[in-house]
Design a protein around this motif. Structure first.
Motif, PDB file in Angstrom:
ATOM      1  N   ILE A 157      81.971  23.624  18.207  1.00  0.00           N
ATOM      2  CA  ILE A 157      81.350  25.152  18.388  1.00  0.00           C
ATOM      3  C   ILE A 157      80.832  25.271  20.029  1.00  0.00           C
ATOM      4  CG2 ILE A 157      79.075  26.817  17.936  1.00  0.00           C
ATOM      5  CD1 ILE A 157      79.525  25.576  15.263  1.00  0.00           C
ATOM      6  N   ALA A 158      80.275  24.237  20.361  1.00  0.00           N
ATOM      7  CA  ALA A 158      79.000  24.400  21.827  1.00  0.00           C
ATOM      8  C   ALA A 158      80.712  23.562  23.063  1.00  0.00           C
ATOM      9  CB  ALA A 158      78.543  23.040  22.249  1.00  0.00           C
ATOM     10  N   THR A 159      81.436  23.496  22.474  1.00  0.00           N
ATOM     11  CA  THR A 159      82.706  23.769  24.048  1.00  0.00           C
ATOM     12  C   THR A 159      83.055  24.637  23.964  1.00  0.00           C
ATOM     13  OG1 THR A 159      83.446  21.602  22.698  1.00  0.00           O
ATOM     14  CG2 THR A 159      84.623  22.758  23.946  1.00  0.00           C
ATOM     15  N   GLU A 160      83.891  25.677  22.277  1.00  0.00           N
ATOM     16  CA  GLU A 160      83.291  27.261  22.503  1.00  0.00           C
ATOM     17  C   GLU A 160      82.126  27.931  23.783  1.00  0.00           C
ATOM     18  OE1 GLU A 160      84.900  29.320  19.506  1.00  0.00           O
ATOM     19  OE2 GLU A 160      85.443  31.126  20.753  1.00  0.00           O
ATOM     20  N   VAL A 161      81.247  27.624  23.358  1.00  0.00           N
ATOM     21  CA  VAL A 161      80.308  28.186  24.230  1.00  0.00           C
ATOM     22  C   VAL A 161      80.604  27.828  25.721  1.00  0.00           C
ATOM     23  CG1 VAL A 161      77.184  28.207  24.255  1.00  0.00           C
ATOM     24  CG2 VAL A 161      78.708  28.319  22.014  1.00  0.00           C
ATOM     25  N   ILE A 162      80.985  27.050  25.981  1.00  0.00           N
ATOM     26  CA  ILE A 162      80.733  26.394  27.243  1.00  0.00           C
ATOM     27  C   ILE A 162      82.048  26.780  27.584  1.00  0.00           C
ATOM     28  CG2 ILE A 162      81.351  24.149  28.783  1.00  0.00           C
ATOM     29  CD1 ILE A 162      79.213  22.861  26.975  1.00  0.00           C
ATOM     30  N   ASP A 163      83.382  27.644  27.073  1.00  0.00           N
ATOM     31  CA  ASP A 163      84.164  28.037  27.309  1.00  0.00           C
ATOM     32  C   ASP A 163      84.202  29.089  27.595  1.00  0.00           C
ATOM     33  OD1 ASP A 163      86.460  25.437  26.953  1.00  0.00           O
ATOM     34  OD2 ASP A 163      87.045  25.849  25.280  1.00  0.00           O
ATOM     35  N   ARG A 164      83.420  30.141  27.009  1.00  0.00           N
ATOM     36  CA  ARG A 164      83.219  31.118  26.740  1.00  0.00           C
ATOM     37  C   ARG A 164      82.384  31.881  28.214  1.00  0.00           C
ATOM     38  NH1 ARG A 164      85.099  34.488  22.822  1.00  0.00           N
ATOM     39  NH2 ARG A 164      86.383  33.385  21.213  1.00  0.00           N
ATOM     40  N   LEU A 165      81.221  30.662  28.337  1.00  0.00           N
ATOM     41  CA  LEU A 165      80.249  31.066  29.510  1.00  0.00           C
ATOM     42  C   LEU A 165      81.016  30.429  31.082  1.00  0.00           C
ATOM     43  CD1 LEU A 165      77.614  29.224  28.048  1.00  0.00           C
ATOM     44  CD2 LEU A 165      77.532  31.388  28.592  1.00  0.00           C
TER      45      LEU A 165
END
Ligand code: F6P
Length: 360
Positions: A157-165
């Motif tokens: 989940i955190a990785t997806e957040v960083i991807d989107r950021l």
């Protein structure tokens, strides 16, 4: 031989609790037979054990929960440090928990939780209860196990957040400072930071120097990389705060009007580099929803190991993954210890070797 097993989930929830409960239940029904097994759900963690809030479970209750987030038993934080303190309610909590265990006629109690949960499990084991722990937490900071269930889902989940950021940071040429859960240990920030391609990672195990963080941002600007992603662990602190006691640090932050370092880092980056900075705090989203495939498998493996321990009547242990093999550790050997990120370990070195800055 008839067996009656209690199961509770304690502390912060995480994806994979239900998958683990299901793993234990299915493995126990398989091994002991449905006629010879009774499972009792202890509700809301140790609070339910103190107050005798329990639910009689049946095999069908454990179907359809593999993918479900949260915990079917509910959970609560009942701090270990208060367990042996008699408060205003005048309840002797340890005595009450032992009474519930007896009243419920339990042969053993499975406790799914993190560091605090394991400390209380060890306390109960020392009080003579048959306890088996299972290592849960998105923080991955339980001593003696390579991994805890919930961690890898949260990394995803955190990785997806960083991807989107990344995409929005690139569009605006901004610095995005993302706060990742993890109060004591930086595992989640380190893993998701590397997986998401963060440029700077800030974790409690490596106190940061703000000038070095700003220098890392400016270096990227000089290299014509017009944005930066900084992944900051919730529990990160700077080199000045590293010399302070917890209370002193909290006081300083209260005066600053902050609780975590994240917003301060963003402000200092804006002030020192002139670059626009924004903060993103995904918070409890990191703990929500369905477990990943990895965590479902891990939860099942851990659940099966717990059933094996029950069969052997091997109590006072917690299930663990040790050097990639599912085993168990004695509760007394791990309770009260934390697994920190080694500041000079391979993973930090790997990150540094590809140019990720830590502010040290
Ligand atoms: O222990 C897991 C965790 O998510 C930590 O990363 C975080 O610091 C804490 O729980 C938050 O706790 P709560 O949900 O009680 O606010």
């Amino acid at each position: 031989m008839k067996r009656r097993i209690g199961i509770l989930t304690s502390g912060g929830d995480c994806p994979g609790l239900n998958a683990t409960i299901r793993g234990v239940a299915k493995a126990c029904y398989e091994r002991f037979g449905t006629d010879d097994l009774e499972i009792v759900g202890v509700l809301n963690g140790y609070s339910g054990l103190i107050n005798n809030e329990c639910a009689e479970m049946k095999p069908s209750d454990f179907s359809g929960i593999l993918t479900r987030g949260g915990t079917i038993f509910g959970t609560k934080r009942t701090p270990y440090k208060m367990m042996q303190v008699i408060g205003e309610d005048n309840i002797d909590k340890v005595k009450a928990m032992k009474e519930t265990y007896k009243k419920q006629k339990l042969d053993c109690l499975l406790t799914l939780g993190g560091n605090g949960t394991h400390k209380t499990s060890n306390l109960l084991a020392n009080e003579g209860l048959n306890v088996i722990g299972l290592p849960k937490t998105i923080d991955n900071d339980i001593y003696g196990t390579d991994v805890t269930f919930g961690f890898h889902t949260s990394v995803d989940i955190a990785t997806e957040v960083i991807d989107r950021l990344h995409t929005t940071a690139t569009s605006h040429g901004r610095c995005l400072v993302v706060e990742i859960m993890g109060n004591k240990a930086g595992w989640l920030t380190l893993y998701s930071g590397i997986a998401g391609g963060a440029d700077i990672i800030v974790i409690p195990e490596i106190p940061y120097d703000i000038n070095k963080l700003c220098e890392a941002v400016e270096r990227r600007n000089r290299e014509k990389k017009a944005f930066s992603i900084i992944a900051v662990a919730e529990g990160a602190y700077d080199t000045d705060e590293a010399n302070m006691k917890k209370r002193e640090r909290a006081k300083k932050r209260a005066e600053e009007g902050i609780t975590t370092a994240t917003s301060r880092i963003a402000k200092q980056i804006e002030a020192n580099t002139g670059m626009e900075a924004r903060v993103c705090v995904p918070g409890h989203m990191l703990r929500g929803g369905s477990p990943s495939a990895y965590d479902r498998v891990l939860a099942t493996k851990f659940g099966v190991r717990a059933a094996q321990l029950i069969a052997k009547e091997k109590y006072g242990y917690t299930v663990a993954m040790v050097d990639t093999v599912v085993k168990e550790n004695k509760l007394e050997d791990i309770a009260g210890k934390t697994k920190f990120v080694p500041a000079d370990g391979q993973l930090v070195k790997t990150a540094k070797d590809i140019g990720i800055a830590f502010g040290d």
